[in-house]
Design a protein around this motif. Structure first.
Motif, PDB file in Angstrom:
ATOM      1  N   PHE A   4      10.050   3.488   0.497  1.00  0.00           N
ATOM      2  CA  PHE A   4       8.640   3.195   0.734  1.00  0.00           C
ATOM      3  C   PHE A   4       8.281   1.760   0.364  1.00  0.00           C
ATOM      4  CE2 PHE A   4       8.504   7.821   0.469  1.00  0.00           C
ATOM      5  CZ  PHE A   4       7.656   8.130   1.520  1.00  0.00           C
ATOM      6  N   TRP A  37       0.816  -1.218   0.000  1.00  0.00           N
ATOM      7  CA  TRP A  37       0.000   0.000   0.000  1.00  0.00           C
ATOM      8  C   TRP A  37       0.847   1.265   0.000  1.00  0.00           C
ATOM      9  CZ3 TRP A  37       0.245   3.668   3.843  1.00  0.00           C
ATOM     10  CH2 TRP A  37       0.892   3.299   5.029  1.00  0.00           C
ATOM     11  N   THR A  38       2.081   1.200   0.536  1.00  0.00           N
ATOM     12  CA  THR A  38       2.930   2.405   0.534  1.00  0.00           C
ATOM     13  C   THR A  38       3.339   2.781  -0.885  1.00  0.00           C
ATOM     14  OG1 THR A  38       4.839   0.965   0.953  1.00  0.00           O
ATOM     15  CG2 THR A  38       3.812   2.027   2.858  1.00  0.00           C
ATOM     16  N   TYR A  39       3.550   1.775  -1.718  1.00  0.00           N
ATOM     17  CA  TYR A  39       3.900   2.055  -3.117  1.00  0.00           C
ATOM     18  C   TYR A  39       2.715   2.673  -3.849  1.00  0.00           C
ATOM     19  CZ  TYR A  39       5.484   1.285  -7.918  1.00  0.00           C
ATOM     20  OH  TYR A  39       5.845   1.455  -9.217  1.00  0.00           O
ATOM     21  N   THR A  84       0.416   4.424  -2.507  1.00  0.00           N
ATOM     22  CA  THR A  84       0.310   5.792  -1.990  1.00  0.00           C
ATOM     23  C   THR A  84       1.313   6.718  -2.668  1.00  0.00           C
ATOM     24  OG1 THR A  84      -0.371   4.903   0.152  1.00  0.00           O
ATOM     25  CG2 THR A  84       0.353   7.193   0.101  1.00  0.00           C
TER      26      THR A  84
END
Length: 540
Positions: free
Chosen positions: A164, A116-118, A120
């Motif tokens: 990230f 999910w960080t990617y 984002t």
């Protein structure tokens, strides 16, 4: 001289024969060099056991090919198969929302593979460029987009953003760069198209649909936003006759190409040999030229397979993606030497054509080509090799314009008008020999190394003079004539010559109707051929 100028058939048969013999002999020399040097240290690291029933080792020097075709083929097949099945289901149940459903599946697939960080991080870049596009200032969109792209090419911004993405998935590092780089290029395309829109703005949802279409997300090809928006939102999903059959045949062709490349890697070690400069200096002239030639052929096949498989999937989704790249050894003009047609279309639409205008002014063309190759160098990650390659290609592209302007003046124009079309084609092919080898050597710099390109140039032009030089140049001339003949046949298919109606006796009517239509390029013949003489070939 028109593109449809024809040559006698016996002459074309001679050119094809010479070319076939030269390629066969060069391949034999490379095969002999590959088989007799397997004990060298450089071969032991990259030449490894291959198909056991062939009884030969295999060249595995290209880590990119090995990664996609051997290591991660199951991941790729699984992801693309899932997209095809999901897209088919969406097209059956809710075709009017299919672009939205493609976006949802793409976000879910990226989230699953990268975290999910990617997602984002990608969304933050999309929101940034969408916000800038609302101002509708083109230069501001360019500055913001290229500045954002530069953050993935230089430190410390690269390491900070790469932080990230965490985890031990072997493909994460590659997917990170691919997804981020293509995302920025797509966002720039969206921002520029939004600037051109007169009535309002595109919604950010359209940008997300465009960016998160899974087949294009990680490794392209890039389709400009205006084309994607039109094709992804069309309501008519009917196919042309035999279109599905052609798509299936394309898939089978790419599978056959993969098998053919793997098979040839057991006999021609064209990827390992360029890494050993001592061995290169010991090779014969034909073996050295063959290594350079087959390197270019392989690089084209690899690009055609990688882009072609993805394009085949997108065609199943009723899209018309950019075509695979042209083979580098079928090009003899710098204006067509584009590796990726998607990137080429992007650069031409937003950089080259807006700055170059009609491409007939020397100064405007210089500015356009410098800007285009500056963006290309940024896209490829600036380095010594990339900058040398960009400068040489930029210089070659401008030289073509200068030469065209020079030979359109007197007395050269009168000389060409006085000769036959066939002779004009022969002279132009002879002039293009130098152009062809410039393209080959410039791309050898990018694909292999500067030292390898310098060695090939010295061997062909200096040490091999006059015998090797003249023979290689003659074979190159035959190759260019073969390419021109294929272009002539394609031109006749795309734009057949209009034939005026015949009179009762089978001849063309006299008077104004015999005058051919206006030809802005000045390629039409001065007189027309009579219809009752089938022995004369029709040519422009």
């Amino acid at each position: 001289m028109g593109i449809k100028a024809a040559l006698p058939k016996y002459e074309l048969y001679f050119y094809n024969t010479v070319l076939a013999l030269a390629v066969f002999w060069s391949a034999y020399c490379v095969f002999d060099a590959s088989a007799s040097n397997t004990s060298r240290k450089t071969f032991k690291t990259s030449v490894k056991p291959g198909w056991h029933y062939l009884g030969r080792k295999m060249d595995t020097a290209d880590t990119e090919w090995a990664m996609w075709i051997w290591t991660f083929r199951c991941h790729i097949v699984f992801a693309l198969t899932g997209h095809v099945l999901f897209a088919k289901l969406c097209s059956m149940l809710a075709p009017q929302y299919r672009s939205l459903e493609y976006m949802a599946y793409g976000i879910l697939a990226v989230w699953t593979s990268m975290g999910w960080t990617y997602v984002t991080l990608i969304l933050s870049h999309c929101i940034l460029l969408y916000s800038i596009s609302m101002v509708k200032i083109r230069w501001l969109c360019f500055v913001t987009g290229f500045s954002t792209l530069a953050t993935f090419k230089c430190e410390p911004f690269l390491s900070w953003q790469a932080g990230f993405v965490t985890g031990d998935f072997d493909l994460r590092h590659i997917l990170f760069y691919g997804g981020c780089g293509f995302t920025i290029m797509r966002c720039i395309s969206f921002a520029l198209e939004n600037c051109e829109r007169k009535d309002g703005n595109y919604s950010i949802l359209e940008l997300l649909k465009y960016n998160f279409y899974l087949p294009f997300f990680y490794f392209g090809p890039i389709m400009t936003f205006d084309k994607f928006y039109t094709q992804a939102n069309k309501s008519d999903l009917s196919r042309k006759e035999r279109e599905l059959w052609n798509i299936n045949m394309q898939g089978v062709t790419y599978l056959g190409a993969i098998l053919a490349v793997d098979l040839l890697f057991h006999f021609l070690y064209v990827l390992t040999i360029p890494a050993d400069l001592k061995l290169l200096r010991q090779l014969s002239d034909w073996a050295l030229v063959g290594v350079a030639y087959f390197n270019l052929i392989y690089d084209w096949v690899k690009a055609a397979v990688m882009f072609g498989i993805i394009s085949t999937v997108s065609r199943l989704d009723h899209l018309d993606p950019p075509k695979p790249p042209k083979c580098i050894t079928t090009l003899y003009v710098f204006s067509e030497t584009h590796f990726d047609r998607g990137i080429n279309d992007w650069l031409c639409k937003y950089v080259y054509h807006p700055l170059g205008g009609k491409h007939d002014d020397v100064l405007a063309e210089l500015v356009a080509t410098l800007s285009t190759y500056a963006v290309t160098a940024l896209w490829l990650v600036p380095s010594k090799v990339v900058l040398v390659w960009a400068f040489l290609n930029c210089f070659g592209l401008n030289c073509e314009l200068w030469a065209a302007k020079l030979f359109s003046m007197e007395p050269f124009a009168s000389f060409e008008n006085a000769m036959s079309e066939a002779m004009s084609r022969r002279i132009r092919a002879a002039v293009c020999i130098f152009n062809f080898w410039c393209i080959v050597l410039y791309n050898t710099v990018l694909l292999n190394s500067l030292d390898f390109a310098k060695l090939v140039a010295k061997r062909v032009l200096l040490k091999g003079f006059p015998i090797t030089t003249m023979v290689v140049m003659f074979v190159t001339y035959c190759l260019i004539q073969v390419i021109k003949e294929r272009e002539r046949k394609q031109a006749l298919i795309d734009d057949p010559d209009p034939l005026p109606p015949a009179t009762v006796d089978g001849t063309m009517p006299a008077g104004p109707s015999t005058v051919p239509p206006a030809d802005p390029a000045g390629l039409a013949p001065a007189t027309a051929q009579p219809l009752n003489d089938p022995s004369k070939q029709k040519s422009e």
